[in-house]
Structure formats: structure tokens, C-alpha cells
Design a protein around this motif. Structure first.
Motif, short mmCIF file in Angstrom:
data_model
loop_
_atom_site.label_atom_id
_atom_site.label_comp_id
_atom_site.label_asym_id
_atom_site.label_seq_id
_atom_site.Cartn_x
_atom_site.Cartn_y
_atom_site.Cartn_z
N GLY A 205 1.09 -1.52 0.07
CA GLY A 205 -0.27 -0.17 0.33
C GLY A 205 1.10 1.29 0.28
N PHE A 206 1.66 0.73 0.64
CA PHE A 206 2.36 2.30 0.83
C PHE A 206 3.78 3.02 -0.08
CE2 PHE A 206 7.32 4.15 1.04
CZ PHE A 206 6.70 5.39 1.95
N TYR A 207 3.67 1.48 -0.60
CA TYR A 207 4.13 2.09 -2.41
C TYR A 207 3.98 2.87 -3.67
CZ TYR A 207 9.16 0.34 -0.72
OH TYR A 207 10.17 0.61 0.51
N SER A 208 2.26 1.83 -3.30
CA SER A 208 1.42 2.01 -4.25
C SER A 208 1.13 3.69 -4.09
CB SER A 208 0.27 1.28 -4.28
OG SER A 208 0.26 0.18 -4.81
N TRP A 209 1.50 4.39 -3.18
CA TRP A 209 0.85 5.98 -2.56
C TRP A 209 1.69 6.08 -4.00
CZ3 TRP A 209 -3.59 7.93 -1.43
CH2 TRP A 209 -4.26 7.36 -0.29
N ILE A 210 3.22 6.22 -3.30
CA ILE A 210 4.27 6.75 -3.83
C ILE A 210 4.64 6.71 -5.47
CG2 ILE A 210 5.19 7.46 -1.77
CD1 ILE A 210 7.51 4.94 -2.44
N GLY A 211 3.19 5.31 -5.82
CA GLY A 211 3.56 5.41 -7.39
C GLY A 211 5.09 4.22 -7.58
N ILE A 212 4.88 3.10 -6.87
CA ILE A 212 6.29 2.26 -7.37
C ILE A 212 5.70 1.36 -7.80
CG2 ILE A 212 8.17 0.64 -6.71
CD1 ILE A 212 9.53 3.08 -4.87
N PRO A 213 5.76 0.53 -9.19
CA PRO A 213 4.78 -0.94 -9.47
C PRO A 213 5.05 -1.87 -8.70
CG PRO A 213 6.14 0.18 -10.85
CD PRO A 213 6.04 1.68 -10.45
N SER A 214 4.22 -2.39 -8.74
CA SER A 214 4.49 -4.21 -7.74
C SER A 214 4.84 -5.13 -9.10
CB SER A 214 3.60 -4.53 -6.95
OG SER A 214 3.70 -5.81 -6.74
N SER A 215 4.65 -6.18 -8.41
CA SER A 215 5.17 -7.40 -9.98
C SER A 215 4.64 -8.57 -9.11
CB SER A 215 5.91 -6.94 -10.47
OG SER A 215 7.13 -8.26 -9.67
N LEU A 216 4.09 -9.83 -10.19
CA LEU A 216 3.96 -10.88 -9.71
C LEU A 216 5.22 -11.38 -8.81
CD1 LEU A 216 2.14 -12.13 -13.05
CD2 LEU A 216 1.42 -11.53 -10.84
N VAL A 217 5.98 -11.26 -9.24
CA VAL A 217 7.37 -11.96 -8.78
C VAL A 217 6.91 -11.41 -7.11
CG1 VAL A 217 9.96 -11.74 -7.99
CG2 VAL A 217 8.47 -11.57 -9.75
N ILE A 218 6.81 -10.18 -6.66
CA ILE A 218 6.81 -9.22 -5.54
C ILE A 218 5.38 -10.11 -4.83
CG2 ILE A 218 5.90 -7.59 -4.20
CD1 ILE A 218 7.49 -5.64 -6.09
N LEU A 219 4.63 -10.47 -5.49
CA LEU A 219 3.45 -10.90 -5.29
C LEU A 219 3.83 -11.87 -4.64
CD1 LEU A 219 0.09 -9.79 -7.06
CD2 LEU A 219 1.24 -9.08 -5.24
N GLN A 220 4.55 -13.13 -4.90
CA GLN A 220 4.93 -14.61 -5.07
C GLN A 220 5.77 -14.94 -3.34
OE1 GLN A 220 5.57 -15.33 -8.80
NE2 GLN A 220 3.21 -16.02 -9.41
N VAL A 221 6.89 -13.75 -4.29
CA VAL A 221 7.96 -13.91 -3.06
C VAL A 221 8.47 -13.08 -1.83
CG1 VAL A 221 10.33 -13.65 -3.01
CG2 VAL A 221 9.66 -14.36 -5.59
N VAL A 222 7.70 -11.98 -1.92
CA VAL A 222 7.42 -11.42 -0.48
C VAL A 222 6.96 -12.07 0.63
CG1 VAL A 222 6.74 -9.49 0.23
CG2 VAL A 222 8.18 -9.31 -1.98
#
Length: 1363
Positions: free
Chosen positions: A704-721
């Protein structure tokens, strides 16, 4: 009547035989009319009149015309004789113009070509080299009938024929990169062309270019047998391609003439493998390192034994007080520490521990006192962060994911796509028919030819039907608000502004028949050399695959080879799986639909996606039809992204199951089960759920924080983090909860105070790991790879948030659960209580006694320790060797799930394609193409620099195994110069009318366009002035190529040159082809070689006067943005992992009070885990790439969990010997690490083995399994052994504090005993722990002063285990 016919034939034969072959005589003269035997020719087939007569002297206009067309026959006005009229000269000029259009690049070749036909048509000794073989009566336009020559023999010496052929055989066609002679040798193409076959094609009237049949007889010098009386084979001198012409033409360029090429050294061989002593160098290094490490270890053991024996001998002599010694020469019995013995390092370590413990104790007490408030505030904070998820941007574009915006490949791609159209979208089928038998076709024209079972008429027709069905796709488009079809989105090179369906670029074998079923079915009887036989589609196909640029084949079918959209179809784009250009024996058809690659913001982008969706639907329906005769593979441009998204959605349940398994384990493993009646009371289901929620909330807050400041996410993040944070969070949860369960509440201590005290004991260790990991990931965000950078940022904040929530929300949850447990309430049924009371003694669980009683003693036995050191040294050195052999790259098929149709497509692509992807050499602004020097630095024709742009590319294609270039670059500069040549019909001006002085296309009749754009230069090197260049270049780029002017630039070059408003060229490109590239290593090597070549070209062009110093040439291929990372991923990975390792050392040292030895052992163990992981990657076939790098960075973080807790526990232990302290740390902390990290990760990882996506199976199941197992092995086996040898010494400050606390406690006990004599002993009831005189001693021992409880009656001390 029969006698009359026989008499006429007799007179005819007598007339032909009476002609004498003598010097100074002609056998034909003047034009008679059209050849009655020919129809549908590409040029007007005017034939000469039979006329045996002396050669005519020519003067005036006749002489000037001869001098212009055939200068080879010029002997001066008044002395020149010839056998051709002005009309014949005009027709000859027109015929030669067509050939010169492709041969003009090499003046000597064009001269030799004209030389022969001038001799045949105009030589004053024509009768000596020409024999008429067939005449017919021809009626001209005036109604006059005369005898015309429709066939003759031409006698040439092989010396002249071979010389002419050699001068022409290497002349190139810049637009295609192929050889010009391939279009002039019929069915044989460039490879099989010989002088005889070359001349046979020129004399074959069926090719649509020769007005009559000429039978060229090539006679070796000195051979007269079989020659007609008086015939003298022509033996003029043929110019070599590296000679200047009599008319002033320059030598041919190196690209068109090998003899003109400079002598170049062979390019250096690629570097071989690193070798030492004749074998693998890395193996030698690994063996030497293993020997050195083993020698150092053995030396240490020998020295230790020697020192121990000396001390024992010294003690035996009575010089010191007897103290027991262990095998490491450490004191066995505890001695009293004097304050003067405490070092500064020990004081710092104690101070750091005391400060952190007191802070966390106060904090924990505060959080446990107000749990509901803390939970509410935590929920509000997490919710505030998580609201940013409404703006989350999920990156799925592979370019955005793996290529940094400021990377070289990305900038080159942006430059290319900005100035030129992006590379078109490819939709392709590769079709085979493996079970069909081939046949040999005995062709009238081409002899026996092999045809595979695939190349059969019924399959060609079936392919055409499938192609037509796809081409006719129509669907409703909301974006266009009308019915859309292929023409709305297709790539139409020759009519881009308003294309029809037939203008769309569709490359396939039926295009050789213009997609016409009638043309495929066409057949005709044809006579060749007295043999009459039927010719059909096979003859046409044989001709076209060898001469794809032909507008008319040489059969009596008379069909064109050009596609219906007006461009040629090169055979390597229509068929595959052939050997040595045996195209008709191909094993695969290739059907390709090319669409415009619209920007994602363009409405037509969605239309293209819709068309591709319909394309896939039709293809899949066709594949499911059992009546189809093909086995095939297919893909659409959208297929990669579709398949990745599909498998991601399908694997979501696998991840959910994985998390569920982890949750169940945590909930069960955290429980303390003392009796069956208290299972629901002592279970930790809600605590486990709370721990999972804390992990989930930390991930949500980070995202949520990085979405606020505009840094995109990815499927790798959703799977690994989530996995990473779960590993870290579960470990901390287990350490905290197990410490609490093993603790005994002190007399008078509240439950909240106990929780705070326990937190004060374990939180510094949790802080050490979490801070190390968070700083590690924040430093990892310095990576240039977008996927790695975003992953590191998300992981760093998630780990930090996880620690914060554990220090707040989880402490509050544990406090609420403790209250429930104290009240004997069931966990899920809070209103239900049980009567069985909670036992007073601490709960050690199952694992701790096993680790203390069995595992630690066995592991730390002297022989076991020796074996462990040898095994792990061998593992490290072996992994180091394998690490240097790990493959770098990621093959694109691994991104596909098992069973995906794309896997079969990749298999067919690598198996059947005979040419690789196009590569563009792009020039930027700053180079002046309009100057002579500028043109010469780029072109490859006559007069060009030997090391020009296109020439250097040509040199590279001579070594395709090293340069990865298969076909030379096309060149708009070369074709523009050829287009301007006055010897062709391409560039002319209107003579009169409203367009007078403007460009006149070749399709206009000659009388309208009498003026040429340029005149013939005296030296034969044509170069336009700057004004001419700027004036005619737009006309060239918009000129559609045709038979009269094949050099037109429309389609080939109209998008290859970009000019600004002032007419300055700001970008241009030159297209070549790579060799077939089948894996990421080859793609990466091809990129590297192309850049080396482009850098060399740039340096050469910058030397041209007027060139900007920042001018640049770069190679561009659509795959560069994906494979560029592998050029730097090794140093990038070393940099990122080094940055991650740094905080693990620094933070460990700082939080342990500048304990450098502990920090160093920590660091060495984590390095060994990473090296061993990469070694196992090599053995298990896991390539090193950006996904692997993310996992290796994760490995550092997880390794911290396995290592740092153990190191800190050892450093703060007060056991007298290294071995005892290692045993204590292994039993107490090792059990928590095993339960919290290893057993939390392993069940979830094993579930991923069932995922469909290969990427998940390889890089998440395999690699995470390797990381977890190696981390567990090093943390629970290797590290305790290393600490027992090389760990930091006893912390005397901690021991002194413990001794002082004991003394103080003993003194207070004695005073208390005196005061309480005569009174009854007090005991605590209720929730307090009851201390009885002979209470059972807990099984663990303390390692901190504050953990010692002194028995109040018998004076014996009671130790309770702490971390």
C-alpha cells in the motif's frame, strides 16, 4: 498439297544452311515485329529480321547511338561497322536497362553483361558467332510480312563466359542482402549457378525478359570439333570485377567483388575455457583451495593439541592451579572474574545487550498492558497504509519488468520505436506432416527434384484454405464502433495508408501462387529440347523458391513469384526444416500474419488484441478438427502474456494451499500440550492466526505504501515477498512464544511484566535479524533491474513492518491469549472453562529435550566435529567450482506452464527455422548522408569505402559462427544511388505538362519522361549533390518497386529513413539477419557481438568530416531488452549480494557490542550458504538470471535467520567452554530456529512442487528448497561446530555481572533467613509460581544473570533456561 509442304520445308532448311559464317557479315538486321511464339511477356518481344548481308557502316545519329549503348564496338566515326539498326539499339538499351538495374553496382559486371549482348546483336562479325536455328514469318504493324529470327545459337569461348560470370556472381541486392545473380539464374539460384546456367536463363524466352530463344554454346579455347564451318566462338576480354571499365567506371566494391576486398586478418576466436595445468582452471583453483583450507584446519588442530599438552604438563608440575581443560584448551570450571579482567569489548557487548533488553522490556510491558488499544492503533495504521492498494499498478509488461528505463537497450528501443514503427506483431503457424512420404518429381525443366511428403498439392491447398479463413476474420470492435478485419491492423508495407486485405503482409508458400487456387491447379504442356511434358505447380514452385524476386517464371505457366501484396516471399520465411537450400524437401510450412505494433494508448492496440484472440480461436478449432492433415504449432503476439497470466491464475490455489499448510503448522507447533483436557486451552490457534495476519498486514502495508508513492508491483513480488516475510516472521514468533512458554514467572510478577521481561530477552535477537534483512533489502534496491529493485523495496519495508507489528500487535495478542490461558478458557469457545489447572513448571516442548540430550552432544563430539568441518569445506570448494560453471540466462519457454501450446511452438521454432531474428543497425542524428564522403562511408557499391557501414557488416557475415550474423544488411543508400543511375528507368523527369521537371515513375511511357534525373559521371561513380540528394530522396522512398524499376524504396525503405522538417536525416536503419538463435546464451552473445560491430562502425563514421562527436550507430533487435541484463547480471549480482552481506556483518557487530569475531563468523557462514546455493543451481539445472538473483537476495535474508540467532546466543552464553556454549546455543536457540524457519518454510515450499508454471517449479520450489535446506544445514550443523572452534571467547562482563548477582542474591537470602526464623515459610498461590524447598529443577540452565533464581531454603541455585 503434301508435296508443296515438303518443298517449302526443303527451301527453309536450305536457306538456313546456305548462310555463310564469315567475318564482316550479319545474319539478321532490323526489327521485324513481335515474336509470334510468345504471349504475356514482361517486355515487348521484338525480334530481328533474317538478313544475311555485309555489316553496315554507321554514321551520324546511328553512330552516336551505338557509342552510347555499345561503346565496346566503337572504332571511330567512319570506321565503325555494325549489324544493328537504331531501332534495334533502342530495344537493346531497354532490355539492358532491366539488367543494369541490379548489376549497376558493379560497373565491370554491367559492362561484361552488355558486352555479350552487343556482340550478339550488333557485332560486324555477327555471322562468325551466331547461327540462326529458327525463323518464322512475322507481319509487322504496316502489314508487311518478313522472315524473322526467333531462335539462334551463340558461340562463346569459356574464357569469356567464365570471366563475365566471375565478375557478376557476387553482386548484391541491397534491399534483400541476397545476390543479384540469384534472380538471373532461374531455378538454380546463387548457390548452384554456373556460367552455362546463367547464360541459359538469359537466352530462355519463357522467363518473360528475353524476346527470343538464344542457345549459348560455351566452347573451350582450341576446340573446333562439332562447330559449323566458319564459326569462331567469341573470345573477347571480360573485365575482372576489380578492374576499371574503358568508359571510366571504377572497380567494384568489396561487397560485390571478393577480389576488391582488402586482406583482413581472421577475427579472433572466442576465448576458450579457463585452463590451468592442462585442465579446467576453476577445478584446479577449487582443489587448491580445498587443500589449503584442510591444511589450515589440520594445522589448527595440531597446534591446539600441542598447546593443550604443554598446559597439562605445566599443571602437572604444580605451577598453576589445577583446572579442568577441554579439547580446545578452555577452562572447564568457572573461576571468579575480577573487574580488571573485563575488556572494553566485553563491556560494550554487555552495555548494548542491557540497553536493548531494558528498552524492549519496558516496551513489551506497555504493549501487554493495553492490548486492545494497541491492536486498534495497529489496525488503523495498517489500514491507512493498505488503502494505497486502490492505486496499485501491477507490472506485467516484460520490458518494464526486466529492463531498466535508463538501460542502454531500453534507450535504444525507445529511440527506435520513436523514430521508426515498432517491430510488427507476429502471428505464426509452423505446420508439419511427419507421417507422409515424399516423392521424386521428374521436372521437364529442372530434372529430378525431391519433394517431401509435406510439399504436396493437397496440403498446399489445405494451407491456403486455412490462410484464407484466418485472413477473412471479422469481428465487432467497440473501439472502432464498426466491424473490424485484418486490413484495420495489418502491416501493409506497400500501401500503409489505405490497405485492403490483399495489401496485408502474409508470408506463406501459397503466396508464390498469389493465394490463387486457379494458379495452384494450373498446368500446361511445354516443349523443351524436343521433349514435351506437362508442367504444373511444382515447376513454378521450384523456380520461385530459387528466384523469389522474379515477376515471371520460365515455364509456359508464365506466373509471377511475387506475393499478392507486391513484395517477394523469401523461402526461409515460407518453409523450414530443409538442408542446403533444398526447399522443396522442407519439413515445415511457415504461415505468418504481420500486424502493426500500435502503442498501448492507441485504440487500434485493442483491435489488434481482438484480432489475435480470433486468430487463436480459429487455429485452436482447426487443431481440434480430426480431419486436418497437419501437425502444427502456433503463437500470437499476445500469447506470451496470455499464458503467463493464465498460469498465474491457475497457480493461485497452490499458493493458497501452501499458506494454509504453513498456518496449520504454526498453529499446532506453537501449542503447549500438557494434558488432553487442556488441549483447547493450551493450543495457540489464534496466536498462530495472529502471527499469519501480522505477516499479511506487513505485506499489505508495504504494498500500500509503495502504491501511494507510485512504485509499481509485480507478480514476482506477490509470490516471493509473502514467503520471505513469513520465514522471518514465523522465526521471530517461534522464538518469542517458545521463550515465553519456557519461562517461569517470578514471585510477585504480573503476567504483563513477565511478557515484557521475555520480550526484553529475545527482542534484541529479533531486532538483529530484522534490521539486518531490512537494511540488506534497502541496499538491494540500488539494483538497476526494475524487478529486483521493486522487490527489494517491497521486501525491505515488509520485513521492517513485520518487526514493528510483532513488537506491538503480536505482543498484544500474546497478552490477551495469556489472560485467556490463565483463566483456563478454551481458545475457540472463550465462554467454556476447564477445571484442570495449568502446570507450574515451564513447558519445554518435544524438540528442546531432544536437541539437548541427543543432537547437540552427538554433533559436538570431537570426531563428529572433524567430519562436519571436512564435509562442509568440501561442499564449499565443490560449490565454488560449480558456481563458475552456472549457466547465465533464462530461456523464454521456461516462462510457460507445462502443457502450454507455446512450448510446442518454441520447439518447432528452434527445429525448423533456418534464419534468425532481424537486427537493425540504427544511425542517430549527427551524420551528413548528403556529402560524397558521407555516402561512401555507408554504401557498399562502386566507389564506396572498403570499411563502410554496410561493408563491415558484410565482413561479419563471412564468419556467422562468431558474429551471429547470417545475411548482410540492406542499404537504402546503395539502392538510392542505383535508383538515380541514368542507366535505369527509375529516376526520370516529366518532359512537359503540369508536372514538367518533377519525378516521373518508371511506369510512365518513355515519351512523357525524356529527361534523366542525373547524367552519367565520367568516372562511373554516381553521387548526387546535396541538392539532388534532398530533392530525389523522398521520391525514391515513395516509389513502388516494379519490373521496370525494382529499386523503388517503398516498402523496403520508406520507414527506414527519418527526416526532420528541414530535410535533415535524424535517424536511419539498415536491416540484417542473425543466425538462428536457440537459447539465451546465444541471444546474449549475438547482442554482444552486434554491439562490438556497431561500436567499430561508429568509430569509423565519426572520422568523416562534419560528423558530430556524439554520433552513434547501435544494433537493435526486439529481444535486446530481455537479454541485455545477462551481459551485466554477474557483476550486478555480486554487487547486490555484497550490499546485502554488508549489513549482516555491521549490524551483528554493532548489536553485539563491536564483536568482530561473531560478525565475521556470521558473514562467512552466510557466504558459504550463498556459494553452495549457486553450486547446487548448476547441478540441478537452474540458470542464473534476474529471478534467481531475487531468490539469492532472499537467501541472504533467510540465512540471517538461521545464523544470527545462533551466533548471538553463543556470544552471550556464560558456559565455561566453547563446546558447552555451542551445545547450549544449539539446544536452546537451534530448536527454535528449526521449528520457526526450517519447518515453517519446508511444508509451504513442498506444496509448490505441484504448480503448473515452470518458473515457479524451478525458481520457487527448487531454489527455495535448496536455500532452506542449505540454510538449515549451515545454521544447525556447520555453525555450532565452527563456533565450538573459532567462536568468541567468554564474555567476562556478562560472567562478572552474573557472579555479582549471585553474590547479592546469596547475601539477601542470608539476611532474609535471619529475619524469617520462627515464622512459617510463605508460598504463592493462584497465578504465581510456587517455590517449594525441594522443587524440581528445570532441565535448562541460565545464560544470563537475571535468569538465576536462588532456592530460599536449602541454598541451592535453580537455573531456568533463557535465550
Amino acid at each position: 498439297m503434301i508435296r508443296l509442304a515438303a518443298f517449302i520445308i526443303f527451301l527453309y532448311c536450305t536457306g538456313l544452311s546456305d548462310a555463310q559464317h564469315e567475318p564482316g557479315h550479319c545474319v539478321f538486321y532490323e526489327e521485324c515485329g513481335l515474336n509470334p511464339t510468345l504471349n504475356g511477356t514482361l517486355i515487348t518481344p521484338i525480334v530481328p529480321c533474317l538478313n544475311y548481308s555485309p555489316a553496315r557502316p554507321i554514321r551520324g545519329e546511328h553512330y552516336r547511338r551505338l557509342k552510347q549503348v555499345c561503346p565496346i564496338l566503337d572504332r571511330g566515326e567512319g570506321n565503325t561497322f555494325a549489324c544493328c539498326s537504331i531501332n534495334q539499339l533502342n530495344s537493346l538499351e531497354k532490355s539492358l536497362t532491366l539488367s543494369k538495374a541490379v548489376l549497376v553496382r558493379c560497373p565491370s559486371c554491367a559492362e561484361n553483361f552488355a558486352h555479350l549482348h552487343c556482340i550478339n546483336t550488333c557485332s560486324p562479325n555477327q555471322s562468325q558467332s551466331v547461327k540462326v536455328t529458327k525463323i518464322m514469318n512475322v507481319t509487322n504493324s504496316q502489314g508487311k510480312t518478313r522472315e524473322a529470327v526467333v531462335a539462334y545459337q551463340s558461340f562463346l569461348s569459356t574464357t569469356f563466359a567464365d570471366g563475365s560470370f566471375q565478375s557478376c556472381k557476387n553482386v548484391r541486392i541491397p534491399a534483400t542482402g541476397g545476390f543479384a545473380i540469384s534472380t538471373m539464374c532461374g531455378r538454380y539460384g546463387a548457390k548452384l549457378c554456373t556460367p552455362q546456367r546463367w547464360y541459359d536463363f538469359q537466352g530462355d524466352s519463357s522467363n518473360g525478359l528475353a524476346p527470343l530463344d538464344i542457345d549459348f554454346q560455351l566452347i573451350p579455347e582450341g576446340v573446333t570439333a562439332g562447330l559449323p564451318a566458319g564459326v569462331v566462338p567469341y573470345n573477347g576480354r571480360a573485365l575482372k570485377c576489380n578492374e576499371t571499365t574503358p568508359t571510366g567506371g571504377q572497380v567494384c566494391s568489396c561487397q560485390d567483388c571478393q577480389e576488391s576486398c582488402p586482406v583482413l586478418p581472421n577475427p579472433p576466436l572466442p576465448p576458450g575455457p579457463f585452463r590451468l595445468l592442462g585442465t579446467d582452471g576453476f577445478l584446479v583453483i577449487a582443489i587448491v583451495l580445498f587443500c589449503l583450507l584442510v591444511f589450515a584446519y589440520l594445522l589448527y588442530l595440531v597446534v591446539s593439541c600441542w598447546v593443550a599438552s604443554k598446559k597439562r604438563k605445566y599443571e602437572a608440575q604444580g605451577k598453576t592451579k589445577g583446572k579442568g581443560k577441554d579439547q580446545n584448551s578452555n577452562d572447564v570450571t568457572e573461576r571468579v572474574i575480577h573487574p580488571s579482567e573485563v575488556t572494553c569489548t566485553d563491556k560494550n557487548s554487555l552495555a548494548a545487550h542491557a540497553l536493548l533488553s531494558s528498552m524492549f522490556q519496558y516496551w513489551g510491558t506497555l504493549m501487554a498492558t493495553y492490548p486492545l488499544t494497541v491492536l486498534l492503533v495497529s489496525a488503523v495504521v495498517v489500514s491507512a497504509f493498505a488503502t494505497g492498494l486502490m492505486n496499485i499498478e501491477l507490472t506485467t509488461d516484460p520490458v518494464e519488468l526486466w529492463s531498466a528505463p535508463n538501460s542502454r537497450a531500453r534507450q535504444e528501443k525507445d529511440f527506435h520505436d520513436t523514430h521508426f514503427d515498432p517491430f510488427f506483431r507476429t502471428n505464426q503457424l509452423i505446420l508439419t506432416a511427419p507421417d507422409r512420404k515424399g516423392h521424386v518429381y521428374d521436372s521437364l525443366l529442372f530434372g529430378p527434384q525431391n519433394f517431401s511428403g509435406l510439399v504436396s498439392k493437397d496440403l498446399v491447398i489445405e494451407l491456403l484454405e486455412l490462410q484464407s479463413r484466418i485472413r477473412d476474420i471479422e469481428f465487432w470492435s467497440d473501439d472502432l464502433n464498426r466491424t473490424a478485419s485484418l486490413k484495420d491492423v495489418c502491416f501493409a508495407p506497400l500501401n500503409p495508408s489505405n490497405p485492403s486485405v490483399t495489401d496485408c503482409a502474409v508470408n506463406s508458400l501459397p503466396q508464390y501462387f498469389q493465394n490463387s487456387l486457379d494458379n495452384i491447379n494450373a498446368k500446361v504442356n511445354m516443349t523443351e529440347l524436343g521433349v514435351t511434358k506437362e508442367v504444373d505447380w511444382r515447376d513454378h514452385l521450384i523456380y520461385c523458391v530459387n528466384s523469389p524476386l522474379s515477376f515471371k517464371d520460365i515455364t509456359d505457366l508464365g506466373m509471377s513469384c511475387m506475393a499478392d501484396y507486391g513484395a517477394p516471399v523469401f523461402p526461409f520465411l515460407a518453409v523450414g526444416g530443409y538442408q542446403n537450400d533444398d526447399y522443396t524437401n522442407a519439413e515445415a510450412f511457415i504461415l505468418t500474419f504481420s500486424l502493426n505494433n500500435f502503442a498501448r494508448s492507441n485504440p487500434k492496440f485493442k483491435v489488434a488484441l481482438q484480432w489475435e484472440k480470433e486468430f487463436l480461436k480459429i487455429v485452436q478449432e482447426y487443431q481440434a478438427n480430426p480431419k486436418n492433415n497437419f501437425t502444427f504449432a502456433y503463437m500470437a503476439e499476445r500469447s506470451l502474456e496470455d499464458e503467463i497470466n493464465r498460469t498465474t491464475a491457475e497457480d493461485i490455489p497452490i499458493f493458497m494451499i501452501s499458506y494454509a499448510v504453513i498456518f496449520v503448522y504454526i498453529a499446532v507447533a506453537l501449542g503447549e500440550y500438557s494434558s488432553c483436557k487442556r488441549i483447547l486451552v493450551d493450543s495457540k490457534f489464534l496466536v498462530g492466526l495472529g502471527g499469519i495476519l501480522v505477516v499479511g498486514c506487513s505485506v499489505l502495508a508495504s504494498m500500500g505504501f509503495y502504491s501511494w508513492i507510485g512504485i509499481p508491483s509485480s507478480l514476482v513480488i506477490l509470490q516471493v515477498v509473502p514467503f520471505l516475510v513469513l520465514a522471518v516472521g514465523a522465526d521471530n514468533i517461534f522464538i518469542f512464544v517458545l521463550e515465553y512458554q519456557r519461562d517461569v514467572r517470578k514471585p510477585g510478577e504480573k503476567r504483563e511484566e513477565q511478557i515484557g521481561r521475555v520480550l526484553g530477552n529475545v527482542a534484541p535477537s529479533m531486532l538483529l535479524c530484522s534490521l539486518s534483512e531490512s537494511v540488506c533489502f534497502f541496499l538491494g534496491a540500488l539494483s538497476t533491474m526494475p524487478a529486483v529493485k521493486s522487490f527489494a523495496l517491497y521486501a525491505a519495508l515488509a520485513v521492517l513492518m513485520d518487526f514493528i507489528l510483532q513488537m506491538t500487535a503480536f505482543v498484544a495478542l500474546l497478552s490477551l491469549d495469556a489472560r485467556r490461558q490463565d483463566n483456563n478458557r478454551c481458545e475457540l469457545l472463550c465462554c467454556v472453562t476447564v477445571s484442570t489447572q495449568r502446570p507450574n513448571k515451564p513447558n519445554e516442548g518435544l524438540l528442546l529435550p531432544i536437541m539437548r540430550k541427543y543432537y547437540a552432544p552427538v554433533l559436538l563430539h570431537r570426531y563428529t566435529r572433524f567430519l562436519v568441518m571436512m564435509v562442509f569445506i568440501f561442499m564449499f570448494c565443490g560449490s565454488l567450482f560449480f558456481m563458475f560453471n552456472v549457466k547465465v540466462g533464462l530461456d523464454q519457454e521456461l516462462a510457460m506452464p507445462k502443457g502450454s501450446y507455446m512450448l510446442k511452438y518454441f520447439e518447432y521454432l528452434y527445429k525448423y527455422f533456418e534464419v534468425g531474428v532481424p537486427v537493425y543497425f540504427v544511425t542517430k542524428k549527427g551524420f551528413d548522408f548528403t556529402t560524397v564522403e558521407g555516402m561512401n562511408a555507408v554504401c557498399s557499391s562502386v566507389g564506396c569505402d572498403q570499411f563502410s557501414l554496410t561493408q563491415k557488416i558484410q565482413y561479419a557475415t563471412d564468419y556467422p559462427d562468431r558474429s551471429y550474423l547470417a545475411i548482410p544488411a540492406n542499404s537504402w543508400v546503395d539502392d538510392f544511388i542505383d535508383w538515380l543511375n541514368p542507366g535505369s528507368r527509375c529516376c526520370r523527369q516529366y518532359t512537359f505538362g503540369p508536372n514538367a521537371g518533377k519525378f516521373c515513375p518508371a511506369s510512365e511511357p518513355t515519351w512523357k519522361c525524356l529527361f534523366k534525373c542525373m547524367r552519367n559521371p565520367p568516372d562511373g561513380v554516381l553521387r548526387p549533390t546535396k541538392e539532388q540528394f534532398n530533392r530525389y530522396l523522398p521520391s525514391f522512398l515513395s516509389n513502388r518497386p516494379d519490373l521496370q524499376c525494382p529499386k523503388g524504396g517503398l516498402g523496403a525503405y520508406d520507414t527506414a529513413v527519418v527526416m526532420d522538417d528541414k530535410g535533415e536525416i535524424i535517424a536511419s536503419r539498415f536491416m540484417a539477419y542473425h543466425t538462428p538463435l536457440t537459447n539465451s546464451q546465444e541471444f546474449t552473445a549475438a547482442l554482444l557481438k552486434a554491439r562490438e560491430l556497431a561500436n567499430d562502425i561508429t568509430e569509423g563514421m565519426r572520422k568523416v568530416p562534419g560528423t558530430s562527436p556524439d554520433f552513434e550507430v547501435f544494433p537493435y533487435t526486439v529481444t535486446n531488452v530481455f537479454y541485455e541484463q545477462y551481459l551485466t547480471i554477474v557483476p550486478e549480482g555480486l554487487f547486490n549480494i555484497s550490499l546485502c552481506l554488508l549489513p549482516t556483518f555491521v549490524v551483528c557487530c554493532l548489536l553485539l557490542g563491536l564483536d568482530l569475531r561473531s560478525g565475521l563468523l556470521n558473514l562467512i557462514t552466510i557466504i558459504m550458504i550463498v556459494v553452495d546455493t549457486v553450486g547446487v543451481m548448476t547441478l540441478w539445472g537452474i540458470d542464473y538470471n534476474a529471478v534467481a538473483l531475487i531468490n539469492l537476495v532472499t537467501a541472504v535474508g533467510i540465512s540471517v535467520e538461521f545464523v544470527s540467532h545462533m551466533t548471538r546466543s553463543f556470544a552471550l552464553s556464560t558456559k565455561p567452554t566453547h563446546v558447552e556454549r555451542a551445545m547450549e546455543a544449539t539446544a536452546n536457540m537451534g530448536s527454535a530456529v528449526f521449528a520457526g524457519v526450517a519447518m515453517t518454510n519446508l511444508p509451504g515450499i513442498l506444496v509448490l512442487a505441484f504448480a503448473k508454471a515452470q518458473l515457479i517449479q524451478i525458481f520457487f520450489f527448487r531454489l527455495n528448497l535448496v536455500i532452506t535446506l542449505l540454510g538449515m544445514a549451515h545454521g544447525l550443523i556447520f555453525l555450532p561446530v565452527v563456533l565450538s572452534y573459532f567462536g568468541p571467547g567468554l564474555n567476562k562482563a556478562v560472567l562478572l555481572q552474573q557472579q555479582q548477582a549471585k553474590a547479592k542474591a546469596k547475601h539477601e537470602l542470608e539476611m532474609s533467613n535471619h529475619r524469617m526464623q520462627g515464622y512459617e515459610n510463605l508460598s504463592y498461590d493462584g497465578n504465581e509460581t510456587k517455590q517449594q524447598p525441594n522443587s524440581t529443577k528445570p532441565p535448562t540452565e541460565a545464560n544470563r544473570p537475571s535468569q538465576v533464581i536462588i532456592n530460599t531454603q536449602d541454598g541451592k541455585e535453580e537455573r531456568i533456561d533463557r535465550f
